[in-house]
Design a protein around this motif. Structure first.
Motif, PDB file in Angstrom:
ATOM      1  N   VAL A 284       1.211  -1.433   0.501  1.00 49.43           N
ATOM      2  CA  VAL A 284      -0.434  -0.236  -0.330  1.00 49.43           C
ATOM      3  C   VAL A 284       0.968   1.582  -0.322  1.00 49.43           C
ATOM      4  CG1 VAL A 284      -2.250   1.325   1.075  1.00 49.43           C
ATOM      5  CG2 VAL A 284      -1.669  -0.742   1.413  1.00 49.43           C
ATOM      6  N   ASP A 285       1.172   2.356  -1.530  1.00 47.13           N
ATOM      7  CA  ASP A 285       2.256   2.878  -1.127  1.00 47.13           C
ATOM      8  C   ASP A 285       1.251   4.182  -1.190  1.00 47.13           C
ATOM      9  OD1 ASP A 285       4.568   3.763  -2.392  1.00 47.13           O
ATOM     10  OD2 ASP A 285       3.634   4.487  -4.129  1.00 47.13           O
ATOM     11  N   ASP A 286       2.657   5.335  -0.316  1.00 41.52           N
ATOM     12  CA  ASP A 286       1.506   7.135  -0.719  1.00 41.52           C
ATOM     13  C   ASP A 286       0.726   6.914   0.235  1.00 41.52           C
ATOM     14  OD1 ASP A 286       2.677   9.135  -1.050  1.00 41.52           O
ATOM     15  OD2 ASP A 286       1.370   9.013  -3.219  1.00 41.52           O
ATOM     16  N   ILE A 287       1.174   6.225   1.327  1.00 40.24           N
ATOM     17  CA  ILE A 287      -0.317   6.912   2.535  1.00 40.24           C
ATOM     18  C   ILE A 287      -0.142   8.076   3.402  1.00 40.24           C
ATOM     19  CG2 ILE A 287      -1.315   5.730   4.523  1.00 40.24           C
ATOM     20  CD1 ILE A 287      -0.783   3.304   3.529  1.00 40.24           C
ATOM     21  N   TRP A 288      -0.542   8.882   3.271  1.00 32.55           N
ATOM     22  CA  TRP A 288      -1.031  10.378   3.718  1.00 32.55           C
ATOM     23  C   TRP A 288      -1.146  10.334   4.924  1.00 32.55           C
ATOM     24  CZ3 TRP A 288       2.047  14.364   1.446  1.00 32.55           C
ATOM     25  CH2 TRP A 288       2.861  14.269   0.689  1.00 32.55           C
ATOM     26  N   ASP A 289      -2.579  10.219   5.604  1.00 36.70           N
ATOM     27  CA  ASP A 289      -2.550  10.005   6.730  1.00 36.70           C
ATOM     28  C   ASP A 289      -3.652   8.883   7.152  1.00 36.70           C
ATOM     29  OD1 ASP A 289      -5.939   9.650   6.235  1.00 36.70           O
ATOM     30  OD2 ASP A 289      -4.997  11.054   4.778  1.00 36.70           O
ATOM     31  N   ALA A 292      -7.029   7.482   6.018  1.00 43.09           N
ATOM     32  CA  ALA A 292      -6.929   6.549   4.871  1.00 43.09           C
ATOM     33  C   ALA A 292      -6.324   5.167   5.369  1.00 43.09           C
ATOM     34  CB  ALA A 292      -6.480   6.885   3.675  1.00 43.09           C
ATOM     35  N   TRP A 293      -5.649   4.749   5.720  1.00 47.31           N
ATOM     36  CA  TRP A 293      -4.662   3.705   6.512  1.00 47.31           C
ATOM     37  C   TRP A 293      -5.742   2.304   6.893  1.00 47.31           C
ATOM     38  CZ3 TRP A 293      -2.240  -0.522   5.588  1.00 47.31           C
ATOM     39  CH2 TRP A 293      -2.107  -1.496   6.348  1.00 47.31           C
ATOM     40  N   LYS A 294      -6.430   3.585   8.091  1.00 47.95           N
ATOM     41  CA  LYS A 294      -7.513   2.756   8.913  1.00 47.95           C
ATOM     42  C   LYS A 294      -8.613   2.137   8.209  1.00 47.95           C
ATOM     43  CE  LYS A 294      -6.665   4.995  13.214  1.00 47.95           C
ATOM     44  NZ  LYS A 294      -7.762   5.530  14.442  1.00 47.95           N
ATOM     45  N   THR A 312       3.882   2.585   2.774  1.00 46.17           N
ATOM     46  CA  THR A 312       4.812   3.812   2.544  1.00 46.17           C
ATOM     47  C   THR A 312       4.582   5.098   2.585  1.00 46.17           C
ATOM     48  OG1 THR A 312       5.017   4.573   0.082  1.00 46.17           O
ATOM     49  CG2 THR A 312       6.879   2.367   0.492  1.00 46.17           C
ATOM     50  N   THR A 313       4.752   5.662   3.211  1.00 46.99           N
ATOM     51  CA  THR A 313       5.020   7.185   3.572  1.00 46.99           C
ATOM     52  C   THR A 313       5.577   7.963   3.346  1.00 46.99           C
ATOM     53  OG1 THR A 313       3.229   8.197   5.341  1.00 46.99           O
ATOM     54  CG2 THR A 313       4.430   6.785   6.059  1.00 46.99           C
ATOM     55  N   ARG A 314       5.756   9.661   3.897  1.00 46.01           N
ATOM     56  CA  ARG A 314       6.285  10.508   3.928  1.00 46.01           C
ATOM     57  C   ARG A 314       6.272  10.940   5.629  1.00 46.01           C
ATOM     58  NH1 ARG A 314       5.844  14.827  -1.021  1.00 46.01           N
ATOM     59  NH2 ARG A 314       5.459  12.866  -2.574  1.00 46.01           N
ATOM     60  N   ASN A 315       5.347  10.612   6.813  1.00 44.66           N
ATOM     61  CA  ASN A 315       4.642  11.463   7.399  1.00 44.66           C
ATOM     62  C   ASN A 315       5.237  10.348   8.949  1.00 44.66           C
ATOM     63  OD1 ASN A 315       3.469  11.615  10.338  1.00 44.66           O
ATOM     64  ND2 ASN A 315       1.813  13.064   8.700  1.00 44.66           N
TER      65      ASN A 315
END
Length: 787
Positions: A284-289, A292-294, A312-315
């Motif tokens: 699951v690529d590029d998760i921001w918050d 959304a993941w939950k 993967t995430t930036r946060n």
């Protein structure tokens, strides 16, 4: 306050406070203030929506309207602040902390005929401007221009996932070690009865998170019953993401549901049924918050077949929420090594033998230094230098090298795409941090920015209300920051390669960095509205007369040699009545201006490293009751009456003479950090008074005392201090401490000193220590090991 809102954040509270108090304001003027205050509140709400959307995805009319509102907010705050600075003798902050204390004096101002007419005219002008901007807002709403702001965030150019999925493996460099390490961490041969194990890869945009995840995916996918690789993105359509997972893990079921309208709950149920007892591997690529993941997690966590998930995430906070067990299942991406950076660069430009010609080796090394190991930056620049199967001549390599970090790499498709990817992280920041980040464009490329200097300037600008010792901005990020700052008229940067920077707009923050600019360019430009002015040493000769600045909040001349600028006079600095920050560190200033006491709103004064002749602060200095941060040279002493500086939080470098009244220190009760010097013959009979005064500073966290006294004399001071600290009620900052008590005390006795740390445990001291051990350092150049 933030970039999108201009000065709205600090302006609206000021207007609201004005309306609440019983001013002798003309009825019509008060109605005008009430009317445009309400309009400004509505505009702020619209601006907040605009701030969430990348600039290139906004309708042009919206961009123009938002810019007009920001400029209007600056002009309006200037008018409001002009009322504050006209209150003669005010000793309160122009910001909201001391705003109410101005009321009684402001009332008198409104009674004066001339002042009332000027105020009424200014308010009327502001009201008309607000009405004009508000009318355009309503017109744009009617035309539907504002209707799709949320949807705009979903617009993308080339999907980065497609690039990663279809990248030639032979061109990928520097991920083999990380790939093998993470495959081992996933424990693929572990007990198959366990819940799915989740590994999260985290790092800022361009480090290669997706590429690494894809490399692991390709290596291990054959060992699972079903697999999927999906991207979430910054503004996700969760139903679309769930459908994509379903398509990849169970295409037959997906095709049977085509045409059916399913909500998220139904899609989750379909996915759970499809996965059933299968052992799956999903990226699951590029998760921001976290939200959304939950939602996605509900569909994936029902099996016990030893499945594996990579996110993967930036946060970093999102990565911790995504991963299994503990931080061991979070992988922080690192930049490429110098060797890997070079191999990646040369592979992209010289695909045959990967060898760089001798004439390009030096410039290529300098370019890679600016890339700092970020794969996205390396690939982008390599693509630019070898476009259309043709390598650019060396002269163009040098042009590119000089332009990186200056906001000038525009018009190239590769650079535009790189900046778009990097800008996603910017738009995901909280609004106040966007402003703080863009403020870094004030400083030149590769400049080491002192932490305290930066924070004090943020406070002076109103970005934050109140630590890393220094920072340096990545050249590629600086390029993006400069672009954004220029587009939003946030900072105007003048340097060697920006001689054509237009000054037609109202300049709000001006930074002169590297160039000797044409005289006419600055002479004819509009700078009366400049709020922040920064100039750096190479171009101090370009310093502008202070009389041209009317609403300046920040004046920073640090490290500039004022002796090289004979035409500059700081004698009129007292006329900069709006000033909050005055940075004169290391400027060789010979004499501190006598009228510095007129700067009633000044919060930070930095005089460290000024010329030796500037050793006495003028008597008017004691009027600076809003001063919070004061940094002085080693022989600069405070004038009598400094007990009035009751807002001081940090006082560094003060020199107290034998005649100084240290009893005044007891009134500076907001002090957190105190550093001062005593003369070599400081009378011992005054030590007790000094310690009693220090004992009143209940919020003090750090104390540093320096003296040229002999070690015997200092040892007496040390002994008395320890007696007070460990067993005497005279020093008792335990009553109502704010920040956890003193963590450091240092006594210094001259050059070449030995450092003898003495420790007192928490249990033996009445102090609320900031850590489990408290350090008392005693220095003296005469102290030997035997002593």
């Amino acid at each position: 306050m933030n970039l999108a809102l201009g000065a709205m954040g600090s302006l609206l509270p000021k207007l609201g406070e004005l309306l609440k108090e019983e001013y002798k304001m003309q009825t019509g003027v008060k109605r005008d203030v009430q009317a445009f205050s309400a309009e400004l509140v509505s505009m702020r709400a619209a601006l907040r929506r605009v701030a969430e959307v990348p600039r290139d995805q906004l309708d042009e009319e919206v961009r123009i309207w938002a810019g007009d509102v920001r400029e209007l907010s600056y002009d309006t705050e200037d008018v409001v602040d002009s009322l504050l600075v006209r209150v003669k003798g005010s000793e309160t902050d122009a910001d909201m902390d001391g705003f109410k204390e101005l009321v009684s004096k402001m009332k008198g101002l409104f009674k004066k005929g001339k002042a009332r007419r000027q105020i009424a005219t200014a308010i009327k002008d502001i009201k008309e401007q607000v009405q004009d901007v508000a009318a355009r807002h309503e017109r744009y709403k009617a035309d539907g221009v504002f209707a799709n702001l949320a949807a705009a965030t979903r617009i993308t150019a080339v999907d980065p996932l497609l690039v990663a999925l279809h990248e030639d493996k032979q061109r990928i460099v520097g991920i083999e070690t990380a790939r093998d390490k993470l495959i081992e961490k996933l424990c693929l041969t572990d007990d198959a009865s366990k819940q799915p194990k989740i590994l999260s890869i985290v790092g800022f945009g361009g480090l290669g998170k997706t590429t690494l995840a894809k490399a692991i995916y390709d290596e291990v996918r054959s060992g699972f019953d079903c697999t999927a690789f999906v991207s979430v993105s910054r503004s996700p359509d969760i139903k679309k993401v769930l459908k994509e997972i379903l398509f990849e893990v169970d295409r037959k079921r997906y095709m049977s549901l085509r045409g059916a309208t399913l909500n998220e709950k139904q899609l989750i149920e379909q996915l759970q049924e499809s996965l059933g007892t299968k052992r799956y591997f999903i990226v699951v690529d590029d998760i921001w918050d976290v939200t959304a993941w939950k939602t996605i997690r509900y569909a994936l966590m029902g099996t016990e077949c030893g499945s594996r998930i990579i996110t993967t995430t930036r946060n970093i906070n999102v990565s911790k929420e995504c991963s299994s067990y503990n931080d061991d299942m979070v992988h922080n991406m690192e930049p490429l090594s110098n060797g890997d950076s070079q191999r990646l660069f040369y592979k992209r430009i010289f695909p045959g033998d990967n060898m760089c010609p001798p004439e390009l080796q030096e410039v290529s090394m300098n370019i890679l230094k600016k890339c700092a190991g970020v794969p996205l930056a390396i690939i982008t620049i390599a693509s630019h230098l070898a476009s259309n199967q043709q390598i650019k001549p060396s002269s163009q390599w040098y042009v590119l090298l000089n332009s990186i970090g200056s906001g000038l790499t525009k018009g190239d498709t590769n650079f535009d795409e790189m900046k778009r990817i990097l800008s996603f992280s910017y738009y995901d920041l909280p609004s106040h941090l966007k402003t703080c980040l863009l403020y870094l464009s004030t400083f030149p490329e590769d400049y080491i920015i002192d932490r305290d200097r930066l924070i004090r300037r943020w406070i002076a600008e109103g970005f934050i209300q109140g630590g890393i010792h220094s920072c340096r901005v990545h050249d590629i990020m600086l390029d993006l920051i400069c672009d954004l700052a220029s587009e939003e008229n946030f900072v105007t940067i003048m340097d060697t390669i920006k001689l054509n920077t237009p000054l037609e707009r109202k300049v709000r923050r001006l930074s002169i960095q590297k160039a000797e600019l044409p005289t006419t360019q600055l002479a004819t430009g509009s700078i009366s509205q400049v709020r922040s002015f920064t100039i750096f040493r190479p171009v101090i000769i370009q310093m502008l007369p202070l009389s041209r600045f009317e609403v300046l909040r920040v004046l920073d001349l640090q490290d500039c040699n004022l002796e090289e600028c004979g035409h500059l006079s700081l004698s009129c600095v007292g006329n900069l009545l709006y000033l909050r920050y005055l940075g004169l560190r290391n400027t060789r200033l010979r004499k501190i201006p006598l009228d510095i006491g007129k700067l009633l709103f000044l919060q930070t004064l930095d005089l460290k490293g000024v010329d030796g002749n500037a050793e006495e602060l003028p008597g008017s200095f004691v009027r600076l009751r809003n001063l919070m941060f004061l940094y002085l040279g080693c022989i600069t002493y405070l004038p009598a009456g400094h007990k009035s500086l009751t807002s001081l939080r940090e006082l560094r470098g003060a020199y107290f003479t034998q005649d100084s009244d240290l009893e005044e220190l007891r009134y500076l009760t907001e002090l957190r950090e105190l550093k001062f010097r005593l003369p070599s013959k400081y009378p011992l009979e005054k030590v007790h008074i000094m310690l009693e005064s220090l004992g009143k500073l209940h919020k003090l966290e750090s104390l540093h005392i320096a003296s040229e006294a002999t070690w015997v004399r200092i040892f007496v001071v040390l002994s008395m201090a320890l007696s007070r600290l460990l067993g005497d009620s005279v020093w008792s900052p335990t009553r109502g401490p704010v920040h956890g008590g003193i963590s450091s005390i240092r006594v210094h006795g001259g050059p070449g000193a030995r450092d003898v740390p003495l420790h007192a445990s928490r249990d033996s001291s009445p102090l609320p220590l900031a850590s489990s051990r408290f350090h008392f350092h005693f220095h003296s150049h005469e102290l030997t090991a035997d002593s």
